[in-house]
Design a protein around this motif. Structure first.
Motif, mmCIF file in Angstrom:
data_model
loop_
_atom_site.group_PDB
_atom_site.id
_atom_site.type_symbol
_atom_site.label_atom_id
_atom_site.label_comp_id
_atom_site.label_asym_id
_atom_site.label_seq_id
_atom_site.Cartn_x
_atom_site.Cartn_y
_atom_site.Cartn_z
ATOM 1 N N HIS A 30 0.847 -1.196 0.000
ATOM 2 C CA HIS A 30 0.000 0.000 0.000
ATOM 3 C C HIS A 30 0.882 1.245 0.000
ATOM 4 O O HIS A 30 1.957 1.252 0.601
ATOM 5 N N GLU A 101 -3.553 1.421 -7.375
ATOM 6 C CA GLU A 101 -3.973 2.596 -6.602
ATOM 7 C C GLU A 101 -3.032 3.753 -6.903
ATOM 8 O O GLU A 101 -1.959 3.854 -6.276
ATOM 9 N N ALA A 105 -4.576 9.609 -6.060
ATOM 10 C CA ALA A 105 -6.036 9.455 -5.972
ATOM 11 C C ALA A 105 -6.487 8.921 -4.613
ATOM 12 O O ALA A 105 -7.678 8.912 -4.319
ATOM 13 N N ILE A 106 -5.541 8.516 -3.780
ATOM 14 C CA ILE A 106 -5.932 7.885 -2.517
ATOM 15 C C ILE A 106 -6.309 8.935 -1.482
ATOM 16 O O ILE A 106 -5.490 9.768 -1.093
ATOM 17 N N GLY A 107 -7.555 8.898 -1.067
ATOM 18 C CA GLY A 107 -8.026 9.786 -0.007
ATOM 19 C C GLY A 107 -8.038 11.262 -0.389
ATOM 20 O O GLY A 107 -8.154 12.128 0.464
ATOM 21 N N GLY A 146 -8.768 4.304 -5.019
ATOM 22 C CA GLY A 146 -8.414 5.724 -5.025
ATOM 23 C C GLY A 146 -9.638 6.574 -5.272
ATOM 24 O O GLY A 146 -10.052 6.766 -6.413
ATOM 25 N N SER A 147 -10.261 7.032 -4.156
ATOM 26 C CA SER A 147 -11.427 7.918 -4.227
ATOM 27 C C SER A 147 -12.609 7.322 -4.989
ATOM 28 O O SER A 147 -13.370 8.038 -5.633
ATOM 29 N N VAL A 148 -12.750 6.007 -4.901
ATOM 30 C CA VAL A 148 -13.956 5.383 -5.480
ATOM 31 C C VAL A 148 -15.139 5.751 -4.591
ATOM 32 O O VAL A 148 -15.041 5.711 -3.361
ATOM 33 N N LEU A 166 -10.826 -1.391 -4.423
ATOM 34 C CA LEU A 166 -10.302 -1.333 -3.054
ATOM 35 C C LEU A 166 -10.762 0.016 -2.502
ATOM 36 O O LEU A 166 -10.334 1.070 -2.972
ATOM 37 N N VAL A 167 -11.674 -0.042 -1.561
ATOM 38 C CA VAL A 167 -12.395 1.161 -1.140
ATOM 39 C C VAL A 167 -11.949 1.599 0.245
ATOM 40 O O VAL A 167 -11.890 0.791 1.173
ATOM 41 N N GLY A 168 -11.620 2.861 0.382
ATOM 42 C CA GLY A 168 -11.265 3.407 1.685
ATOM 43 C C GLY A 168 -12.451 4.150 2.276
ATOM 44 O O GLY A 168 -13.385 3.566 2.830
ATOM 45 N N GLY A 169 -12.439 5.483 2.142
ATOM 46 C CA GLY A 169 -13.415 6.350 2.792
ATOM 47 C C GLY A 169 -14.864 5.959 2.545
ATOM 48 O O GLY A 169 -15.687 5.964 3.476
HETATM 49 O O1 LIG Z 1 -6.195 3.674 0.086
HETATM 50 C C1 LIG Z 1 -7.289 3.313 -0.227
HETATM 51 C C2 LIG Z 1 -7.668 2.010 0.069
HETATM 52 O O2 LIG Z 1 -6.521 1.323 0.433
HETATM 53 C C3 LIG Z 1 -8.255 4.168 -0.921
HETATM 54 O O3 LIG Z 1 -8.799 5.075 -0.044
HETATM 55 P P1 LIG Z 1 -9.938 6.068 -0.580
HETATM 56 O O4 LIG Z 1 -10.996 5.209 -1.231
HETATM 57 O O5 LIG Z 1 -10.420 6.759 0.648
HETATM 58 O O6 LIG Z 1 -9.278 6.966 -1.567
#
Ligand SMILES: O=C(CO)COP(=O)(O)O
Length: 191
Positions: A30, A101, A105-107, A146-148, A166-169
């Motif tokens: 990651h 990812e 684009a992540i977060g 990444g910001s999905v 792969l979804v974060g927030g």
């Molecule tokens: O890093 C992530 C998942 O590992 C993605 O996070 P976001 O969906 O919040 O951008």
């Protein structure tokens, strides 16, 4: 996850501990581990993948470029180097999912466009065909992270080589997460 048997380095859990508590998957490579903690491909990430698989943990293998790498036209070089570190250490890809990812684009709320994501996913699949096998290239899942969110998932999911997310927030919002899950119609693989 640590990469040695019964190793208990600061901030890491050993594979044995994870298996012990019923964990089935580990996310490796990651961007926060690569760019905040400083894990590198050769020394850590590839070895971790091999060790996790040897302990029957499934691996989500993350790759992705920084914004400055994309702007310098190095996206493929970076992703292929990261893929090589995994490929040098993985002999059986059955329990591996690749997650593209892009770090920018992540977060951040800046999602890759469906075309940008598809371009990298297709290139990674092609790389697998040349460097691993046609069989692995056609069966391994390549998911996007990444910001999905609930609003952008459907267009991303339509792309041929995007096999999931792969979804974060957005995973913290129940109805949105359900929308994202449901946007991934059955493609090549299901698990
Ligand atoms: O890093 C992530 C998942 O590992 C993605 O996070 P976001 O969906 O919040 O951008």
């Amino acid at each position: 996850m640590d990469w040695k048997r019964r190793s208990f380095h600061w901030r890491n859990s050993s594979a044995e501990q994870l298996v012990d508590i019923g964990c089935q998957w580990v996310i490796l490579g990651h961007s926060e581990r690569r760019h905040v903690i400083g894990e590198d491909d050769e020394v850590f990430i590839g070895k971790k993948a091999a060790y996790a698989l040897s302990q029957n943990l499934k691996v989500m293998a993350c790759i992705g470029e920084l914004l400055e790498e994309r702007e310098a036209g190095k996206t493929f070089d970076v992703c292929f180097k990261q893929m090589k570190a995994f490929a040098d250490n993985i002999t059986d890809w059955t329990n591996v999912v690749i997650a593209y990812e892009p770090v920018w684009a992540i977060g951040t709320g800046k999602v890759a466009s469906p075309e940008q994501a598809q371009e990298v996913h297709a290139a990674v699949r092609d790389w697998l065909k040349t460097n691993v096998s046609a069989d692995v290239a056609s069966t391994v899942r390549i998911i996007y992270g990444g910001s999905v969110n609930a609003a952008n998932c459907a267009e991303l999911a339509k792309k041929e080589d995007i096999d999931g997310f792969l979804v974060g927030g957005a995973s913290l919002k129940g109805p949105d997460f359900a929308t994202i899950c449901n946007s991934v119609t059955s493609k090549k693989v299901t698990a």
